[in-house]
Motif scaffolding. Structure first.
Motif, PDB file in Angstrom:
ATOM      1  N   PRO A   1     -39.124  22.951   3.128  1.00  0.00           N
ATOM      2  CA  PRO A   1     -37.721  23.103   2.753  1.00  0.00           C
ATOM      3  C   PRO A   1     -36.856  23.757   3.831  1.00  0.00           C
ATOM      4  O   PRO A   1     -35.699  24.075   3.555  1.00  0.00           O
ATOM      5  N   HIS A   2     -37.373  23.924   5.046  1.00  0.00           N
ATOM      6  CA  HIS A   2     -36.584  24.643   6.065  1.00  0.00           C
ATOM      7  C   HIS A   2     -36.873  24.109   7.465  1.00  0.00           C
ATOM      8  O   HIS A   2     -37.769  24.587   8.164  1.00  0.00           O
ATOM      9  N   VAL A   3     -36.104  23.092   7.874  1.00  0.00           N
ATOM     10  CA  VAL A   3     -36.305  22.450   9.179  1.00  0.00           C
ATOM     11  C   VAL A   3     -34.960  22.322   9.897  1.00  0.00           C
ATOM     12  O   VAL A   3     -33.968  21.872   9.309  1.00  0.00           O
ATOM     13  N   HIS A   4     -34.928  22.705  11.162  1.00  0.00           N
ATOM     14  CA  HIS A   4     -33.738  22.488  12.002  1.00  0.00           C
ATOM     15  C   HIS A   4     -33.980  21.235  12.829  1.00  0.00           C
ATOM     16  O   HIS A   4     -34.742  21.258  13.796  1.00  0.00           O
ATOM     17  N   VAL A   5     -33.330  20.145  12.424  1.00  0.00           N
ATOM     18  CA  VAL A   5     -33.560  18.844  13.059  1.00  0.00           C
ATOM     19  C   VAL A   5     -32.766  18.713  14.366  1.00  0.00           C
ATOM     20  O   VAL A   5     -33.154  17.969  15.260  1.00  0.00           O
TER      21      VAL A   5
ATOM     22  N   LEU B   1     -27.282  24.375  -0.924  1.00  0.00           N
ATOM     23  CA  LEU B   1     -26.250  25.004  -0.091  1.00  0.00           C
ATOM     24  C   LEU B   1     -26.894  26.120   0.715  1.00  0.00           C
ATOM     25  O   LEU B   1     -27.590  26.971   0.156  1.00  0.00           O
ATOM     26  N   LYS B   2     -26.640  26.144   2.024  1.00  0.00           N
ATOM     27  CA  LYS B   2     -27.195  27.214   2.864  1.00  0.00           C
ATOM     28  C   LYS B   2     -26.084  28.173   3.248  1.00  0.00           C
ATOM     29  O   LYS B   2     -25.037  27.754   3.748  1.00  0.00           O
ATOM     30  N   MET B   3     -26.329  29.455   2.994  1.00  0.00           N
ATOM     31  CA  MET B   3     -25.349  30.486   3.382  1.00  0.00           C
ATOM     32  C   MET B   3     -25.978  31.426   4.387  1.00  0.00           C
ATOM     33  O   MET B   3     -27.039  31.999   4.119  1.00  0.00           O
TER      34      MET B   3
ATOM     35  N   ALA C   1     -34.476  32.629   2.271  1.00  0.00           N
ATOM     36  CA  ALA C   1     -35.211  31.997   3.373  1.00  0.00           C
ATOM     37  C   ALA C   1     -36.005  33.054   4.137  1.00  0.00           C
ATOM     38  O   ALA C   1     -35.658  34.239   4.145  1.00  0.00           O
ATOM     39  N   HIS C   2     -37.065  32.592   4.768  1.00  0.00           N
ATOM     40  CA  HIS C   2     -37.867  33.360   5.740  1.00  0.00           C
ATOM     41  C   HIS C   2     -37.872  34.882   5.548  1.00  0.00           C
ATOM     42  O   HIS C   2     -37.316  35.617   6.359  1.00  0.00           O
ATOM     43  N   ILE C   3     -38.510  35.352   4.477  1.00  0.00           N
ATOM     44  CA  ILE C   3     -38.618  36.807   4.341  1.00  0.00           C
ATOM     45  C   ILE C   3     -39.621  37.304   5.392  1.00  0.00           C
ATOM     46  O   ILE C   3     -40.552  36.593   5.782  1.00  0.00           O
TER      47      ILE C   3
ATOM     48  N   THR D   1     -41.609  26.236   7.318  1.00  0.00           N
ATOM     49  CA  THR D   1     -41.831  26.507   8.752  1.00  0.00           C
ATOM     50  C   THR D   1     -40.653  27.184   9.449  1.00  0.00           C
ATOM     51  O   THR D   1     -40.854  27.878  10.423  1.00  0.00           O
ATOM     52  N   ASP D   2     -39.408  26.946   8.992  1.00  0.00           N
ATOM     53  CA  ASP D   2     -38.231  27.305   9.789  1.00  0.00           C
ATOM     54  C   ASP D   2     -38.365  26.725  11.202  1.00  0.00           C
ATOM     55  O   ASP D   2     -38.056  27.384  12.195  1.00  0.00           O
ATOM     56  N   HIS D   3     -38.864  25.487  11.258  1.00  0.00           N
ATOM     57  CA  HIS D   3     -38.988  24.770  12.539  1.00  0.00           C
ATOM     58  C   HIS D   3     -37.635  24.805  13.249  1.00  0.00           C
ATOM     59  O   HIS D   3     -36.677  24.177  12.796  1.00  0.00           O
TER      60      HIS D   3
HETATM   61 ZN    ZN Z   1     -33.747  28.515   9.916  1.00  0.00          ZN
END
Ligand code: ZN
Ligand code: DOR
Length: 367
Positions: A10-14, A95-97, A153-155, A241-243
């Motif tokens: 659920p967390h990828v920077h394309v 929605l991402k804040m 996200a990403h604790i 991953t927060d890729h």
């Molecule tokens: Zn991220």
């Protein structure tokens, strides 16, 4: 051989639009499939950021043309797009804040700007918060006041996982994710763990000549934080991953951008943790498939699974990755467990290290 459900990240920077020299929809989704992910949710801090109909159309057009796995796109919360974001919600992952320092232009400091988004974004999808420490506490208070789901996200910190635990006990609608790098790496000054695992003894990660490869947000934390995350894994809903690919040249520059690639290393690292008895395979399935599917309201993918050779031992090498960025913070780590085959909606999309899905095979799960 073991068979697992198609993983969901659920967390990828394309990086597309705007920074396709770092990654694009083609390479990101090849990396995803190679890593066992059949669905990815893409973050909106692109250039331009994805925050209205025009930019959403722009991002989704590239995805439609190039994606090889299934996907959805997050909208970014900006200072004045709350009602627009609510209207576009059915087409979005969520929605991402951004409440804290990040890469890109989407940071929102003024809490009155958060209020409009919390009041109007539909409650069937979470608002995902990039929040750290006290902004996370503020975000949880917002979830309670507006009685709506938020996903943190990403604790990375002990105080964060403990507060989320307490908030869940109160019935506040909060879920969270952790990134493999926050489970496995510490800031360089941190005290090493008392005893290392058998295979997870990593080479020292110095961060390159200038230390820029260590840059990531949230920052790598202390061993006490890492220990608290492992000790409270039952509080953590997802492993994401927060890729966040940036090229090696950028990471080694004077002004290194924060972020690590992660799509291709997450599963082997976590299977190694399973082998070492630090994680149960059922927890891995819950946190990388079942929970993200429920939290983000994702559809079933029929005839979709991944096959893993759980006995394959090898060393992580960036040269073997599909991501464009050309490096990994886990270079040289010994892992156990390799993806050998992936089926997505009945089609063989990965076989023995080769990507067989064509560009455009991936489908937008919100369409
Ligand atoms: Zn991220
Ligand atoms: O390390 C990070 N990289 N943290 C962020 O918040 C953004 C991300 C990126 O987009 O590079």
């Amino acid at each position: 051989m073991i068979k697992l459900p198609g993983l969901i990240d659920p967390h990828v920077h394309v990086r597309e639009p705007g920074a396709t020299h770092k990654e694009d929809w083609d390479t990101a989704t090849q990396a995803a499939l190679a890593g066992g992910f059949t669905t990815i949710l893409a973050m909106p801090n692109t250039t331009p950021p994805i925050f209205d109909e025009k930019t959403l159309d722009l991002g989704l057009a590239s995805a439609k043309e190039k994606a090889r796995c299934d996907y959805a796109q997050f909208l970014g919360a900006g200072p004045d797009n709350a009602s627009l974001a609510a209207e576009l919600a059915p087409r979005a992952a969520g929605l991402k804040m951004y409440l804290d320092s990040t890469f890109g232009e989407l940071r929102l400091d003024d809490m009155s700007l958060w209020m409009a988004h919390f009041a109007s974004f539909p409650k069937n999808l979470p608002i995902v918060l990039h929040s750290e420490s006290r902004t996370m506490a503020a975000g949880i208070l917002f979830a309670a006041i507006y009685d709506r789901p938020v996903h943190i996200a990403h604790i990375s910190l002990k105080e964060e996982v403990l507060l989320i635990k307490a908030a869940k006990e109160k019935g506040i609608k909060v879920t969270c994710e952790v990134a493999p790098h926050h489970l496995l790496l510490t800031a360089p000054s941190s005290v090493p763990p008392a005893s290392g695992g058998e295979t997870l003894i990593p080479p020292p990660f110095t961060g390159g000549a200038r230390g820029g490869r260590l840059e990531v947000r949230p920052r790598l934390a202390t061993q006490a934080d890492v220990d608290a995350l492992w000790a409270n894994l039952d509080v953590i809903d997802c492993i994401a991953t927060d890729h966040a690919p940036h090229t090696l040249e950028e990471k080694d520059s004077e002004n290194p951008p924060p972020g690590f690639p992660g799509l291709e290393t997450a599963l082997p690292l976590l299977l190694t943790a399973v082998d070492e008895g630090r994680l149960r395979i059922d927890d891995l399935i819950e946190k990388m498939h079942t929970n993200p599917k429920r939290i983000f309201n994702l559809p079933d993918q029929p005839e979709t699974w991944i096959e893993v050779d759980e006995d394959a031992r090898y060393e992580i090498r960036s040269a073997e990755q599909f991501t464009k960025c050309g490096w990994t913070p886990f270079e040289g780590w010994q892992v156990k467990g390799r993806v050998t085959r992936v089926l997505l909606r009945g089609k063989e999309v990965v076989k023995d290290g080769k990507i067989l899905a064509k560009k455009g095979f991936g489908s937008n799960i919100r369409e």
